[in-house]
Design a protein around this motif. Sequence first.
Motif, PDB file in Angstrom:
ATOM      1  N   PHE A 187       0.771  -1.242   0.000  1.00 23.86           N
ATOM      2  CA  PHE A 187       0.000   0.000   0.000  1.00 23.86           C
ATOM      3  C   PHE A 187       0.806   1.297   0.000  1.00 23.86           C
ATOM      4  O   PHE A 187       0.216   2.366  -0.089  1.00 23.86           O
ATOM      5  N   THR A 188       2.136   1.215   0.104  1.00 19.76           N
ATOM      6  CA  THR A 188       2.912   2.462   0.071  1.00 19.76           C
ATOM      7  C   THR A 188       2.655   3.225  -1.231  1.00 19.76           C
ATOM      8  O   THR A 188       2.452   4.439  -1.218  1.00 19.76           O
ATOM      9  N   GLY A 189       2.653   2.502  -2.342  1.00 19.12           N
ATOM     10  CA  GLY A 189       2.508   3.152  -3.640  1.00 19.12           C
ATOM     11  C   GLY A 189       1.175   3.871  -3.784  1.00 19.12           C
ATOM     12  O   GLY A 189       1.118   4.974  -4.330  1.00 19.12           O
ATOM     13  N   TYR A 190       0.134   3.259  -3.269  1.00 16.71           N
ATOM     14  CA  TYR A 190      -1.191   3.886  -3.334  1.00 16.71           C
ATOM     15  C   TYR A 190      -1.193   5.211  -2.587  1.00 16.71           C
ATOM     16  O   TYR A 190      -1.653   6.237  -3.094  1.00 16.71           O
ATOM     17  N   ASN A 191      -0.627   5.196  -1.371  1.00 19.76           N
ATOM     18  CA  ASN A 191      -0.560   6.429  -0.588  1.00 19.76           C
ATOM     19  C   ASN A 191       0.334   7.465  -1.265  1.00 19.76           C
ATOM     20  O   ASN A 191       0.029   8.652  -1.258  1.00 19.76           O
ATOM     21  N   MET A 192       1.419   6.964  -1.854  1.00 19.26           N
ATOM     22  CA  MET A 192       2.319   7.886  -2.548  1.00 19.26           C
ATOM     23  C   MET A 192       1.600   8.612  -3.675  1.00 19.26           C
ATOM     24  O   MET A 192       1.769   9.821  -3.857  1.00 19.26           O
ATOM     25  N   ILE A 193       0.769   7.876  -4.416  1.00 23.02           N
ATOM     26  CA  ILE A 193       0.069   8.495  -5.547  1.00 23.02           C
ATOM     27  C   ILE A 193      -0.910   9.568  -5.059  1.00 23.02           C
ATOM     28  O   ILE A 193      -1.026  10.646  -5.649  1.00 23.02           O
ATOM     29  N   ILE A 194      -1.609   9.298  -3.957  1.00 22.75           N
ATOM     30  CA  ILE A 194      -2.535  10.298  -3.416  1.00 22.75           C
ATOM     31  C   ILE A 194      -1.757  11.552  -3.010  1.00 22.75           C
ATOM     32  O   ILE A 194      -2.139  12.686  -3.336  1.00 22.75           O
ATOM     33  N   LEU A 195      -0.635  11.351  -2.323  1.00 24.30           N
ATOM     34  CA  LEU A 195       0.168  12.499  -1.876  1.00 24.30           C
ATOM     35  C   LEU A 195       0.757  13.239  -3.072  1.00 24.30           C
ATOM     36  O   LEU A 195       0.775  14.473  -3.102  1.00 24.30           O
ATOM     37  N   TYR A 196       1.221  12.475  -4.048  1.00 21.19           N
ATOM     38  CA  TYR A 196       1.824  13.098  -5.221  1.00 21.19           C
ATOM     39  C   TYR A 196       0.786  13.935  -5.970  1.00 21.19           C
ATOM     40  O   TYR A 196       1.057  15.067  -6.386  1.00 21.19           O
ATOM     41  N   ALA A 197      -0.423  13.382  -6.112  1.00 24.76           N
ATOM     42  CA  ALA A 197      -1.486  14.117  -6.799  1.00 24.76           C
ATOM     43  C   ALA A 197      -1.777  15.424  -6.065  1.00 24.76           C
ATOM     44  O   ALA A 197      -1.988  16.466  -6.690  1.00 24.76           O
ATOM     45  N   ALA A 198      -1.764  15.371  -4.732  1.00 25.51           N
ATOM     46  CA  ALA A 198      -2.024  16.588  -3.956  1.00 25.51           C
ATOM     47  C   ALA A 198      -0.888  17.595  -4.137  1.00 25.51           C
ATOM     48  O   ALA A 198      -1.116  18.798  -4.220  1.00 25.51           O
ATOM     49  N   LEU A 199       0.340  17.090  -4.223  1.00 25.59           N
ATOM     50  CA  LEU A 199       1.491  17.982  -4.413  1.00 25.59           C
ATOM     51  C   LEU A 199       1.407  18.739  -5.728  1.00 25.59           C
ATOM     52  O   LEU A 199       1.791  19.902  -5.823  1.00 25.59           O
ATOM     53  N   ARG A 200       0.917  18.036  -6.757  1.00 28.48           N
ATOM     54  CA  ARG A 200       0.833  18.685  -8.075  1.00 28.48           C
ATOM     55  C   ARG A 200      -0.097  19.875  -8.047  1.00 28.48           C
ATOM     56  O   ARG A 200      -0.048  20.724  -8.933  1.00 28.48           O
ATOM     57  N   ALA A 201      -0.988  19.897  -7.053  1.00 29.30           N
ATOM     58  CA  ALA A 201      -1.987  20.967  -7.013  1.00 29.30           C
ATOM     59  C   ALA A 201      -1.504  22.179  -6.228  1.00 29.30           C
ATOM     60  O   ALA A 201      -2.184  23.196  -6.196  1.00 29.30           O
ATOM     61  N   VAL A 202      -0.330  22.070  -5.600  1.00 25.48           N
ATOM     62  CA  VAL A 202       0.183  23.238  -4.868  1.00 25.48           C
ATOM     63  C   VAL A 202       0.593  24.292  -5.897  1.00 25.48           C
ATOM     64  O   VAL A 202       1.299  23.972  -6.853  1.00 25.48           O
ATOM     65  N   PRO A 203       0.129  25.528  -5.722  1.00 27.55           N
ATOM     66  CA  PRO A 203       0.456  26.570  -6.705  1.00 27.55           C
ATOM     67  C   PRO A 203       1.965  26.765  -6.842  1.00 27.55           C
ATOM     68  O   PRO A 203       2.665  26.877  -5.836  1.00 27.55           O
ATOM     69  N   HIS A 204       2.444  26.807  -8.080  1.00 25.54           N
ATOM     70  CA  HIS A 204       3.887  26.833  -8.282  1.00 25.54           C
ATOM     71  C   HIS A 204       4.541  28.158  -7.945  1.00 25.54           C
ATOM     72  O   HIS A 204       5.741  28.208  -7.690  1.00 25.54           O
ATOM     73  N   ASP A 205       3.741  29.239  -7.928  1.00 26.29           N
ATOM     74  CA  ASP A 205       4.360  30.525  -7.572  1.00 26.29           C
ATOM     75  C   ASP A 205       4.876  30.509  -6.135  1.00 26.29           C
ATOM     76  O   ASP A 205       5.802  31.227  -5.793  1.00 26.29           O
ATOM     77  N   LEU A 206       4.280  29.634  -5.301  1.00 27.46           N
ATOM     78  CA  LEU A 206       4.780  29.508  -3.930  1.00 27.46           C
ATOM     79  C   LEU A 206       6.238  29.034  -3.937  1.00 27.46           C
ATOM     80  O   LEU A 206       7.067  29.506  -3.176  1.00 27.46           O
ATOM     81  N   TYR A 207       6.521  28.064  -4.831  1.00 26.27           N
ATOM     82  CA  TYR A 207       7.893  27.546  -4.908  1.00 26.27           C
ATOM     83  C   TYR A 207       8.849  28.636  -5.392  1.00 26.27           C
ATOM     84  O   TYR A 207       9.956  28.763  -4.912  1.00 26.27           O
ATOM     85  N   GLU A 208       8.360  29.386  -6.385  1.00 24.25           N
ATOM     86  CA  GLU A 208       9.228  30.424  -6.937  1.00 24.25           C
ATOM     87  C   GLU A 208       9.535  31.469  -5.877  1.00 24.25           C
ATOM     88  O   GLU A 208      10.670  31.910  -5.725  1.00 24.25           O
ATOM     89  N   ALA A 209       8.498  31.832  -5.121  1.00 24.36           N
ATOM     90  CA  ALA A 209       8.704  32.800  -4.042  1.00 24.36           C
ATOM     91  C   ALA A 209       9.731  32.270  -3.048  1.00 24.36           C
ATOM     92  O   ALA A 209      10.643  32.993  -2.620  1.00 24.36           O
ATOM     93  N   ALA A 210       9.612  30.964  -2.732  1.00 29.19           N
ATOM     94  CA  ALA A 210      10.555  30.371  -1.782  1.00 29.19           C
ATOM     95  C   ALA A 210      11.964  30.391  -2.358  1.00 29.19           C
ATOM     96  O   ALA A 210      12.940  30.665  -1.653  1.00 29.19           O
ATOM     97  N   ALA A 211      12.072  30.087  -3.667  1.00 25.24           N
ATOM     98  CA  ALA A 211      13.390  30.049  -4.289  1.00 25.24           C
ATOM     99  C   ALA A 211      14.025  31.445  -4.278  1.00 25.24           C
ATOM    100  O   ALA A 211      15.223  31.600  -4.041  1.00 25.24           O
ATOM    101  N   VAL A 212      13.193  32.453  -4.519  1.00 25.45           N
ATOM    102  CA  VAL A 212      13.686  33.835  -4.476  1.00 25.45           C
ATOM    103  C   VAL A 212      14.217  34.142  -3.079  1.00 25.45           C
ATOM    104  O   VAL A 212      15.254  34.784  -2.910  1.00 25.45           O
TER     105      VAL A 212
END
Lengths: 313, 283
Positions: A187-212
């Motif tokens: 079941f690790t893979g199943y949970n990983m996919i749910i988490l990964y799908a949620a990660l894809r939905a995090v707005p990317h400008d947040l990452y850019e702001a963090a990188a700045v």
Amino acid sequence: MSVNTTDRLGARAPSRADVRRRARGVSHARTGYLFVAPFMLVFLGLLVLPLAYAAYLSLFQERLIGGTVFAGLGNYTRALTDPRLLHGVGRVGLFFLIQVPIMLAIALFAALAIDSGLLRVAKGFRLGIFLPYAVPAVVATLMWGYLYGQDFGLFAQLADKLSLSPPKFLSSDWMLGSIANIVTWEFTGYNMIILYAALRAVPHDLYEAAAVDGAGAIRTAWSIKIPALRPALLVCLIFSVIGSFQLFSEPQLMQRLAPSVIDGGYTPNLYGYTLAFTGQEVNYAATVSFLLGAVIVVVSYAVLFVTTRRSRS
Amino acid sequence: MRARHSNVLTICMVALLIYFLLPLFWLFVASTKTVGNLFSSFGLWFADDFSLWSNIRATVTNGDWVFSRWMANTVFYSVVSAGGAAFLCALAGYGFAKYRFRGNAAMSGLVLGAIMVPTTALAIPTYLLFSKAGLVNTPWAIILPSLVSPFGLFLMRIYAQDAVPDGIIEAARIDGAGEFRIFFQVAARMLAPGIVTVVLFTLVATWNNYFLPLIMLNNPDLYPVTVGLAQWSSQAGAGGGTTGAVLSLVITGSFLSVIPLIAAFLLLQRYWQSGLASGGIKA
């Protein structure tokens, strides 16, 4: 209460105003019923009715003399003082406390790694780790059972080459860990996919702001991604509560490999099965089923309560 | 900017990948071996004697083709259950999302609460009810309980809210289309990724189900492959002269039984990943 749960899980429950706005001008109430009726009929007949029947059966006892008689809460007092059932519940509770954090930590790590952009062929990793989910629990258990075995098991062969003695995976000390490993593998893979799908939905400008701001990959994961994953992690956690407490296939099949280690009461579900089909104690088996369902619902709500409260304070 | 790669991270992930794939590789290697080689050769590499084809032939034809029967049963039970469950969930999810009627919130709340009711806690009472109704030992005993999917409904309701714009429904009404025609001809297409997700996950749940068929069926002709393999394995474990031969059947049968689902996931990945995204994020 349940609608409240949706909110806590982070789902966007339609507000009353929303619903009203949507339906303004047209009233199709009767058609609405027609749409939901088939599902609700099946739901009532195959979920609510069996639950109610279990509750009803749990109020009776079979006696050698006098047949089936009303017993009030007699089955429940028996269950709550039944050492086999209590041991089983304790065992799956322990299983939940140890296996689930390990599994979710691996799933979280894998999801973050795949999302980080620091891996080559990230897609390959994602599919490879997910694949065991498509393997039936029966096959997973048979396969790991052979791998654990002393005759031609992989670990025995490897230990033999290194002239070590292999771990006794099927002994009573190791058994719960051996089962936990099978469940983690499944079941690790199943949970990983749910988490990964949620990660894809995090707005990317947040990452850019963090990188700045000079945040590295680890810092971004810790301060932005993991907090954003809270609702998805909660979903994984709830599904894991349900999965752990109803553990059945793995111990039932391992029983054949190690009959002296796994008895008929190893997990509550196995106990219910043993009662109903070996002991013919139908009423008591229904009581165990009903109690198990209740325990799972209570633990799920407790997990929800604890985690949402902590996030607010 | 993201062109750099981390070697440490790659090594960790390769280790994980090995853990998750090695048992499947072992299963494949084991199913290419004769019984003798299973015991005498190293588990992670092929023996000189590559007997995959003869193992497969032995497995599918054994005992009057019973393994083939089990596979066909599994396909039948899972396809019918998954199709039926997804159809019910799509209709009801759309109904709950797009219609206002008395009891809407109460009913969807009731179903949502039922997500936490474990299916195995229902199995024994369902068995007792079905044995009263004479449904035990029939395909219905497997299919009917698999039609209920509270999580599927939840997913479809959320999916329908966003995927089917109210404006389009209104426009179709103004054009004079009936409510069910709107659903089948307009909404169903927009709901497709959600429907595929529910189909796939119900398919996996039914395909992998063991507890329910184990208690519901005692006629080997009706077994799904999970129960069949478990029965073979208990014969192999029970000892006796034929142990070795049955062992090889269990291993090759296990290998054959995982191929269809793995293939389905690989082929349909575009669909289930997008569908899961909407369920996983919002759930």
